[in-house]
Write a protein that holds these residues in place. Structure first.
Motif, mmCIF file in Angstrom:
data_model
loop_
_atom_site.group_PDB
_atom_site.id
_atom_site.type_symbol
_atom_site.label_atom_id
_atom_site.label_comp_id
_atom_site.label_asym_id
_atom_site.label_seq_id
_atom_site.Cartn_x
_atom_site.Cartn_y
_atom_site.Cartn_z
ATOM 1 N N MET A 2 3.472 9.571 6.975
ATOM 2 C CA MET A 2 3.494 7.973 7.792
ATOM 3 C C MET A 2 4.598 7.230 7.534
ATOM 4 S SD MET A 2 1.108 6.818 10.225
ATOM 5 C CE MET A 2 2.450 6.071 10.874
ATOM 6 N N ASN A 31 -5.848 2.905 10.707
ATOM 7 C CA ASN A 31 -7.485 3.802 10.907
ATOM 8 C C ASN A 31 -8.474 2.787 11.499
ATOM 9 O OD1 ASN A 31 -6.091 5.840 11.912
ATOM 10 N ND2 ASN A 31 -5.752 6.647 10.002
ATOM 11 N N ALA A 55 -1.858 10.352 4.458
ATOM 12 C CA ALA A 55 -0.440 10.998 4.541
ATOM 13 C C ALA A 55 0.157 9.459 4.442
ATOM 14 C CB ALA A 55 -0.033 11.482 5.533
ATOM 15 N N THR A 56 1.070 9.332 3.610
ATOM 16 C CA THR A 56 1.525 7.457 3.363
ATOM 17 C C THR A 56 3.268 8.166 3.557
ATOM 18 O OG1 THR A 56 2.003 8.079 1.033
ATOM 19 C CG2 THR A 56 -0.496 6.727 1.866
ATOM 20 N N VAL A 91 0.263 3.288 17.090
ATOM 21 C CA VAL A 91 1.714 3.881 16.058
ATOM 22 C C VAL A 91 1.076 5.721 15.801
ATOM 23 C CG1 VAL A 91 3.281 4.061 14.553
ATOM 24 C CG2 VAL A 91 2.748 2.148 15.039
ATOM 25 N N ILE A 149 -0.917 0.783 13.061
ATOM 26 C CA ILE A 149 -0.762 2.131 12.240
ATOM 27 C C ILE A 149 -2.495 2.226 11.705
ATOM 28 C CG2 ILE A 149 -0.508 3.101 9.921
ATOM 29 C CD1 ILE A 149 2.334 2.027 9.957
ATOM 30 N N ASN A 184 -12.065 -1.314 7.787
ATOM 31 C CA ASN A 184 -10.814 -1.994 8.721
ATOM 32 C C ASN A 184 -10.490 -3.274 10.103
ATOM 33 O OD1 ASN A 184 -9.104 -0.709 6.486
ATOM 34 N ND2 ASN A 184 -8.898 1.199 7.767
ATOM 35 N N HIS A 202 -5.603 9.007 18.451
ATOM 36 C CA HIS A 202 -5.224 9.552 17.408
ATOM 37 C C HIS A 202 -6.615 9.645 16.431
ATOM 38 C CE1 HIS A 202 -2.617 9.624 13.887
ATOM 39 N NE2 HIS A 202 -3.514 9.280 12.905
ATOM 40 N N ASP A 224 0.837 -8.229 2.186
ATOM 41 C CA ASP A 224 0.083 -8.039 1.392
ATOM 42 C C ASP A 224 -1.468 -8.472 0.820
ATOM 43 O OD1 ASP A 224 -1.724 -5.501 0.152
ATOM 44 O OD2 ASP A 224 -0.681 -4.575 1.057
ATOM 45 N N PRO A 238 0.255 -1.913 8.246
ATOM 46 C CA PRO A 238 -0.472 -0.336 7.677
ATOM 47 C C PRO A 238 -1.294 -1.236 6.412
ATOM 48 C CG PRO A 238 1.255 -0.870 7.178
ATOM 49 C CD PRO A 238 1.355 -2.284 7.772
ATOM 50 N N ALA A 239 -2.615 -1.747 6.835
ATOM 51 C CA ALA A 239 -2.937 -2.812 6.447
ATOM 52 C C ALA A 239 -4.531 -2.120 6.184
ATOM 53 C CB ALA A 239 -3.098 -4.305 6.466
ATOM 54 N N GLY A 240 -5.198 -0.999 5.387
ATOM 55 C CA GLY A 240 -7.051 -1.262 5.720
ATOM 56 C C GLY A 240 -7.028 0.303 4.867
ATOM 57 N N VAL A 241 -8.271 0.459 4.579
ATOM 58 C CA VAL A 241 -8.672 1.755 3.814
ATOM 59 C C VAL A 241 -8.275 3.193 4.065
ATOM 60 C CG1 VAL A 241 -10.511 0.286 2.322
ATOM 61 C CG2 VAL A 241 -11.142 1.588 3.932
ATOM 62 N N GLY A 265 0.674 -1.233 -0.064
ATOM 63 C CA GLY A 265 -0.197 0.235 -0.231
ATOM 64 C C GLY A 265 0.785 1.109 0.080
ATOM 65 N N GLY A 266 0.120 2.368 0.323
ATOM 66 C CA GLY A 266 1.269 3.838 0.161
ATOM 67 C C GLY A 266 2.449 4.119 1.179
ATOM 68 N N ILE A 267 0.976 3.518 2.381
ATOM 69 C CA ILE A 267 2.292 3.779 3.382
ATOM 70 C C ILE A 267 3.365 2.108 3.539
ATOM 71 C CG2 ILE A 267 1.930 3.265 5.874
ATOM 72 C CD1 ILE A 267 -0.558 4.648 6.087
HETATM 73 N N1 LIG Z 1 -1.213 6.011 12.651
HETATM 74 C C1 LIG Z 1 -1.571 7.114 12.164
HETATM 75 O O1 LIG Z 1 -1.189 7.661 12.089
HETATM 76 C C2 LIG Z 1 -2.554 6.874 10.325
HETATM 77 C C3 LIG Z 1 -2.687 5.935 9.560
HETATM 78 N N2 LIG Z 1 -2.970 5.774 8.460
HETATM 79 C C4 LIG Z 1 -4.298 4.390 8.341
HETATM 80 O O2 LIG Z 1 -2.897 3.159 7.356
HETATM 81 C C5 LIG Z 1 -4.218 2.726 6.557
HETATM 82 C C6 LIG Z 1 -2.835 2.523 5.440
HETATM 83 O O3 LIG Z 1 -3.181 3.567 4.917
HETATM 84 P P1 LIG Z 1 -2.654 3.335 3.605
HETATM 85 O O4 LIG Z 1 -1.365 2.670 3.167
HETATM 86 O O5 LIG Z 1 -2.142 5.188 2.410
HETATM 87 O O6 LIG Z 1 -3.601 2.577 1.903
HETATM 88 P P2 LIG Z 1 -3.568 2.317 0.739
HETATM 89 O O7 LIG Z 1 -4.922 1.548 0.785
HETATM 90 O O8 LIG Z 1 -2.988 2.478 -0.063
HETATM 91 O O9 LIG Z 1 -3.028 0.595 1.612
HETATM 92 C C7 LIG Z 1 -3.034 -0.317 2.117
HETATM 93 C C8 LIG Z 1 -3.718 -1.708 1.583
HETATM 94 O O10 LIG Z 1 -3.358 -2.533 2.759
HETATM 95 C C9 LIG Z 1 -3.990 -4.111 2.284
HETATM 96 N N3 LIG Z 1 -4.898 -4.439 2.544
HETATM 97 C C10 LIG Z 1 -5.825 -4.376 2.710
HETATM 98 N N4 LIG Z 1 -6.413 -5.567 3.576
HETATM 99 C C11 LIG Z 1 -5.446 -6.569 4.308
HETATM 100 C C12 LIG Z 1 -5.208 -7.569 4.466
HETATM 101 N N5 LIG Z 1 -6.166 -8.756 5.027
HETATM 102 N N6 LIG Z 1 -4.420 -8.278 4.675
HETATM 103 C C13 LIG Z 1 -2.809 -7.433 3.692
HETATM 104 N N7 LIG Z 1 -2.961 -6.143 3.709
HETATM 105 C C14 LIG Z 1 -4.115 -5.716 3.204
HETATM 106 C C15 LIG Z 1 -4.000 -3.471 0.382
HETATM 107 O O11 LIG Z 1 -3.597 -3.945 -0.308
HETATM 108 C C16 LIG Z 1 -3.249 -2.152 0.164
HETATM 109 O O12 LIG Z 1 -2.633 -2.576 -0.197
HETATM 110 C C17 LIG Z 1 -5.217 3.231 6.178
HETATM 111 O O13 LIG Z 1 -6.228 2.686 7.628
HETATM 112 C C18 LIG Z 1 -5.130 4.596 6.696
HETATM 113 O O14 LIG Z 1 -5.847 5.530 7.436
HETATM 114 C C19 LIG Z 1 -2.812 6.280 7.525
HETATM 115 C C20 LIG Z 1 -1.974 7.606 8.066
HETATM 116 C C21 LIG Z 1 -1.396 7.229 9.349
#
Ligand SMILES: NC(=O)C1=CN([C@@H]2O[C@H](COP(=O)(O)OP(=O)(O)OC[C@H]3O[C@@H](n4cnc5c(N)ncnc54)[C@H](O)[C@@H]3O)[C@@H](O)[C@H]2O)C=CC1
Ligand SMILES: O=C([O-])CC(=O)C(=O)O
Length: 338
Positions: free
Chosen positions: A251, A142, A247-248, A169, A140, A117, A200, A58, A99-102, A35-37
């Protein structure tokens, strides 16, 4: 003062990394590595000498990310695992970063991500409980205020929950607070430690500016704007990305920074203290049993949970707004697993 020392320790991980060559090294898994993170986080972890082996999983694209990252000329080995190889990805792993999830789109709150998520995080935590039950889990995904209780309750159900090993985190809130405050007072962010407590999301993010060296330099409207910007820094990015996620990169940086802090603690380094959202006694008497405050990291994970320290009347008002929202978020997570 405590927070100062603490955050200074976190401020220059690279300097510490290179003095840690004799340290025990560790197998780390990233779940959501495509994913993005996940992608930049995997790259940053490949560059961390405390990581011996990197296991990238993933449901989409992890083997490709692993092949790419594996060409970086650092010592660690990298393996990528497709959707049906979760258990293999977790074998022998000591640290699992999730960091898995939408991510959010404009107009959404982090809580709006719960429906998607919650089950992703629960199922990944159940796999960790089954395959690597003594791993440290860094959440990570959310909404962190709920996903951390989900992980804890899932491990509890499996009979393997150790509160010293589950972390939300919240480092990005600290990173933002330090960057934004440093910008205002024209200081070096690495020398502008800020403690951020609570949870958070929006009002649950409580920066303690009064504990910084710049407490008197920011007041009135400037202070109010700074606090709002820290609390809603995530929204700033969501809006700017205009539908393409949240944010990726910052993050990934924050995730790698926290992972490195944990690894240094696991390796026996003393005085590694940073805010993180853990099972905590601080507000347990009010029914809030997860909270982020400065935590000392050690060979077993959480070594010591420090109190939040002195707060001003303004910060007390922020805390008063944080606690009921946090309590509801935690209860929602627990209820999902119950
Ligand atoms: N804690 C924090 O400070 C922050 C948390 N986040 C959260 O991080 C999460 C991920 O964000 P992004 O990377 O931007 O999203 P993204 O959509 O770019 O990447 C998420 C990845 O998770 C994968 N995924 C989905 N279901 C899965 C599963 N069951 N097993 C393994 N992988 C799986 C997807 O295929 C995708 O590659 C979001 O929930 C976002 O809100 C984002 C920024 C800061
Ligand atoms: O805002 C979001 O949804 C992602 C996040 O948690 C952050 O950037 O702090």
């Amino acid at each position: 003062m405590l927070a100062h020392t603490a955050l200074r320790n976190l401020a220059s991980p690279s300097a510490r990394l290179f003095s840690s060559s004799a340290a025990r090294q560790t197998k780390v898994a990233v779940l959501g590595a495509g994913g993005g993170i996940g992608q930049p986080l995997s790259l940053l972890l490949k560059n961390d000498p405390l990581v011996t082996s990197l296991s990238l999983y993933d449901i989409r694209g992890a083997p490709g990310v692993a092949a790419d990252v594996s060409h970086v000329d650092t010592a660690s080995e990298v393996n990528g695992y497709p959707a049906d190889k979760l258990d293999q990805a977790l074998e022998g792993v000591e640290v699992v970063v999730i960091p898995a999830g939408v991510p959010r789109k404009p107009g959404m709150t982090r809580d709006d991500l719960f429906n998607t998520n919650a089950s992703i995080v629960r199922d990944l935590a159940a796999a960790v409980a089954r395959v690597s039950p003594s791993a440290h889990i860094l959440v990570i995904s959310n909404p962190v205020n709920s996903t951390v209780p989900i992980v804890a309750s899932t491990l509890e159900k499996a009979g393997v929950f150790d509160p010293r090993r589950v972390f939300g985190v919240t480092t990005l809130d600290v990173v933002r607070a330090q960057r934004f405050l440093a910008g205002l007072v024209e200081s070096d962010p690495a020398k502008t430690p800020v403690t951020v407590v609570g949870g958070h999301s929006g009002a649950t993010i409580v920066p303690l500016i009064s504990q910084t060296a710049y407490a008197k330099a920011v007041s009135g409207e400037v202070y109010e704007k700074l606090v709002k910007r820290i609390q809603f820094g995530g929204d700033e990015v969501v809006k700017a990305k205009d539908g393409a996620g949240s944010a990726t990169l910052s993050m990934a940086y924050a995730g790698a920074k926290f992972t490195n802090a944990l690894l240094r603690g696991l390796n026996g380094e003393k005085g590694v203290i940073t805010p993180t959202f853990v099972k905590s006694p601080l507000f347990a008497d009010q029914g809030i049993d997860f909270f982020s405050s400065p935590v000392e990291l050690g060979p077993n994970g959480v070594e010591k949970i420090h109190p939040i320290g002195p707060v001003t009347a303004e910060e007390q008002t922020l805390l008063d707004a944080c606690l009921p929202e946090l309590k509801a978020n935690i209860a929602k997570g627990k209820q999902f697993v119950a």
